[in-house]
Design a protein around this motif. Structure first.
Motif, PDB file in Angstrom:
ATOM      1  N   MET A  63       0.670  -1.533  -0.490  1.00  0.00           N
ATOM      2  CA  MET A  63       0.386  -0.460   0.220  1.00  0.00           C
ATOM      3  C   MET A  63       0.695   0.861  -0.177  1.00  0.00           C
ATOM      4  SD  MET A  63      -3.375  -1.455  -0.243  1.00  0.00           S
ATOM      5  CE  MET A  63      -3.510  -0.094   0.424  1.00  0.00           C
ATOM      6  N   VAL A  64       0.292   2.407  -0.733  1.00  0.00           N
ATOM      7  CA  VAL A  64       1.310   3.115  -0.462  1.00  0.00           C
ATOM      8  C   VAL A  64       0.583   4.902   0.516  1.00  0.00           C
ATOM      9  CG1 VAL A  64       2.088   5.552  -2.491  1.00  0.00           C
ATOM     10  CG2 VAL A  64       2.077   3.291  -2.808  1.00  0.00           C
ATOM     11  N   ASP A  65       0.890   5.418   0.634  1.00  0.00           N
ATOM     12  CA  ASP A  65       0.516   6.071   1.692  1.00  0.00           C
ATOM     13  C   ASP A  65      -0.057   7.095   0.850  1.00  0.00           C
ATOM     14  OD1 ASP A  65      -1.076   3.578   3.645  1.00  0.00           O
ATOM     15  OD2 ASP A  65       1.222   3.933   4.043  1.00  0.00           O
ATOM     16  N   MET A  66      -0.915   7.950   1.444  1.00  0.00           N
ATOM     17  CA  MET A  66      -0.901   9.460   0.819  1.00  0.00           C
ATOM     18  C   MET A  66      -0.272  10.439   2.108  1.00  0.00           C
ATOM     19  SD  MET A  66      -0.309   9.004  -2.497  1.00  0.00           S
ATOM     20  CE  MET A  66       0.020  10.319  -2.925  1.00  0.00           C
ATOM     21  N   ALA A  67      -0.330  11.613   1.700  1.00  0.00           N
ATOM     22  CA  ALA A  67      -0.156  12.322   2.664  1.00  0.00           C
ATOM     23  C   ALA A  67      -1.183  12.994   3.699  1.00  0.00           C
ATOM     24  CB  ALA A  67       0.606  13.859   2.745  1.00  0.00           C
ATOM     25  N   ASN A  68      -2.897  12.819   2.131  1.00  0.00           N
ATOM     26  CA  ASN A  68      -3.744  13.234   3.399  1.00  0.00           C
ATOM     27  C   ASN A  68      -4.933  12.438   3.759  1.00  0.00           C
ATOM     28  OD1 ASN A  68      -4.624  11.823   1.122  1.00  0.00           O
ATOM     29  ND2 ASN A  68      -5.687  13.766  -0.147  1.00  0.00           N
ATOM     30  N   GLY A  69      -3.718  11.042   3.977  1.00  0.00           N
ATOM     31  CA  GLY A  69      -4.641   9.572   3.971  1.00  0.00           C
ATOM     32  C   GLY A  69      -5.143   8.505   3.072  1.00  0.00           C
ATOM     33  N   GLN A  70      -4.675   9.294   2.575  1.00  0.00           N
ATOM     34  CA  GLN A  70      -5.440   8.452   1.120  1.00  0.00           C
ATOM     35  C   GLN A  70      -4.526   6.931   1.065  1.00  0.00           C
ATOM     36  OE1 GLN A  70      -7.145  11.161  -1.740  1.00  0.00           O
ATOM     37  NE2 GLN A  70      -8.386  10.186  -1.756  1.00  0.00           N
ATOM     38  N   THR A  71      -4.947   6.414   0.716  1.00  0.00           N
ATOM     39  CA  THR A  71      -4.057   5.019  -0.029  1.00  0.00           C
ATOM     40  C   THR A  71      -4.493   4.364  -1.047  1.00  0.00           C
ATOM     41  OG1 THR A  71      -5.840   3.138   1.049  1.00  0.00           O
ATOM     42  CG2 THR A  71      -3.933   4.641   3.079  1.00  0.00           C
ATOM     43  N   VAL A  72      -4.078   3.392  -1.511  1.00  0.00           N
ATOM     44  CA  VAL A  72      -3.906   2.694  -2.771  1.00  0.00           C
ATOM     45  C   VAL A  72      -2.873   1.799  -3.099  1.00  0.00           C
ATOM     46  CG1 VAL A  72      -2.644   4.300  -4.813  1.00  0.00           C
ATOM     47  CG2 VAL A  72      -4.769   2.581  -5.254  1.00  0.00           C
ATOM     48  N   ALA A  73      -2.873   0.189  -3.408  1.00  0.00           N
ATOM     49  CA  ALA A  73      -2.621  -0.658  -3.298  1.00  0.00           C
ATOM     50  C   ALA A  73      -1.820  -0.803  -4.903  1.00  0.00           C
ATOM     51  CB  ALA A  73      -3.149  -2.107  -3.212  1.00  0.00           C
ATOM     52  N   SER A  74      -0.085  -1.383  -4.170  1.00  0.00           N
ATOM     53  CA  SER A  74       0.515  -1.356  -5.729  1.00  0.00           C
ATOM     54  C   SER A  74       1.288  -2.052  -6.346  1.00  0.00           C
ATOM     55  CB  SER A  74       1.669  -0.255  -5.412  1.00  0.00           C
ATOM     56  OG  SER A  74       2.367  -0.077  -4.067  1.00  0.00           O
ATOM     57  N   ALA A  75       1.238  -3.533  -5.446  1.00  0.00           N
ATOM     58  CA  ALA A  75       1.705  -4.934  -5.342  1.00  0.00           C
ATOM     59  C   ALA A  75       0.590  -5.591  -4.696  1.00  0.00           C
ATOM     60  CB  ALA A  75       2.722  -4.733  -5.475  1.00  0.00           C
ATOM     61  N   ALA A  76       0.394  -7.319  -5.127  1.00  0.00           N
ATOM     62  CA  ALA A  76       0.067  -8.178  -4.425  1.00  0.00           C
ATOM     63  C   ALA A  76       1.473  -9.308  -4.529  1.00  0.00           C
ATOM     64  CB  ALA A  76      -1.544  -8.762  -4.820  1.00  0.00           C
ATOM     65  N   ILE A  77       1.479  -9.766  -3.004  1.00  0.00           N
ATOM     66  CA  ILE A  77       2.481 -10.362  -3.352  1.00  0.00           C
ATOM     67  C   ILE A  77       1.810 -12.026  -2.056  1.00  0.00           C
ATOM     68  CG2 ILE A  77       4.799 -11.135  -2.207  1.00  0.00           C
ATOM     69  CD1 ILE A  77       5.388  -8.016  -2.329  1.00  0.00           C
ATOM     70  N   GLY A  78       2.267 -12.638  -2.732  1.00  0.00           N
ATOM     71  CA  GLY A  78       1.982 -14.651  -2.551  1.00  0.00           C
ATOM     72  C   GLY A  78       2.930 -15.000  -2.726  1.00  0.00           C
ATOM     73  N   ARG A  79       2.863 -15.936  -3.027  1.00  0.00           N
ATOM     74  CA  ARG A  79       3.966 -17.219  -2.534  1.00  0.00           C
ATOM     75  C   ARG A  79       5.138 -17.310  -3.487  1.00  0.00           C
ATOM     76  NH1 ARG A  79       3.492 -21.998  -6.386  1.00  0.00           N
ATOM     77  NH2 ARG A  79       4.850 -23.064  -4.651  1.00  0.00           N
TER      78      ARG A  79
END
Length: 247
Positions: free
Chosen positions: A59-75
């Motif tokens: 997750m990327v966290d922005m200064a205003n509190g918003q977030t967005v996923a940038s990648a998924a990691i599994g096995r």
């Protein structure tokens, strides 16, 4: 201690026995609990994790509190490997989306083995390439593709990693991953249920019809899958089953 065969981390499985032996004495089996925060922005990386099951979102966290996923990691990947480039605070937050198990090793011990083994450096390079592709395609996808197609992609990416049609996700988690309002997710879920791509939603679980959902998703999901397999095909080490010790 019992051994569970048929599960394992693809990076560890790609290592020759002698190189895996450099890590084995320091590997500890841990559980990954749903919604567990593995690391936060600014944290010092103390461990490297190699998931055997479950899924982690970056997750990327922005200064205003918003977030967005940038990648998924599994096995197919690992969490914390960027620490081999040198000590620096974590730039992203990693959260367990689907519970599972992982092999954990202290970052210092992993760095020592990384320095000694070309094979370990090779699999870390494979992982870096795989994550970089997710970052690159994901950035373009977030900018260019409709939010419904992006949501379908994320649901399928989670499905690919846990191999189940019932996904352990709440609407709140989806809104964090997509960087949109909860009301937007509610509307999108309603549309996908009407099309049959989502069969049901209850108690923090979303049951999908993967084939119908694939028809809604953008091409990025398939592109990422193909690129991931292409990257792993570069590895000359034979793939082996890695037995996971469960305590």
């Amino acid at each position: 201690m019992m051994l569970v065969s048929g599960v394992g981390n693809r990076l560890l499985s790609a290592l020759p026995t002698a190189d895996l032996d450099l890590l084995t004495p320091d590997l500890q089996t841990v559980t990954l609990d749903r919604e567990e925060v593995v690391s936060r922005v600014g944290d010092h990386t103390e461990h490297v994790l190699f998931p055997h099951s479950g899924a982690v979102s970056v997750m990327v966290d922005m200064a205003n509190g918003q977030t967005v996923a940038s990648a998924a990691i599994g096995r197919e990947g690992a969490v914390g490997t960027l620490s081999v480039l040198g000590p620096s605070p974590a730039a992203v937050t990693t959260i367990v989306r689907a519970a599972g198990t992982a092999s954990r090793i202290p970052a210092a011990r992993f760095h020592a083995a990384f320095s000694r083994s070309p094979a370990i450096r090779h699999v870390v390079q494979l992982h870096f390439k795989a994550v970089l592709i997710q970052f690159q395609l994901g950035g373009a996808c977030n900018a260019l593709h409709p939010v419904q197609a992006r949501m379908a992609r994320w649901l399928l990416q989670l499905h690919d990693r846990i191999n189940q049609d019932v996904l352990p996700l709440t609407q709140d988690a989806l809104s964090q991953m997509l960087g949109v309002r909860r009301t937007t997710v509610t509307l999108l879920m309603r549309n996908l249920r009407a099309s049959g791509a989502i069969r049901s939603e209850r108690r923090g679980e979303i049951e999908i019809d993967s084939s119908r959902l694939a028809a809604v998703a953008c091409e990025c999901r398939d592109t990422m899958r193909l690129e991931l397999e292409k990257i792993f095909s570069m590895s000359t080490a034979p793939s082996r089953a890695f037995d996971l010790p469960i305590r």
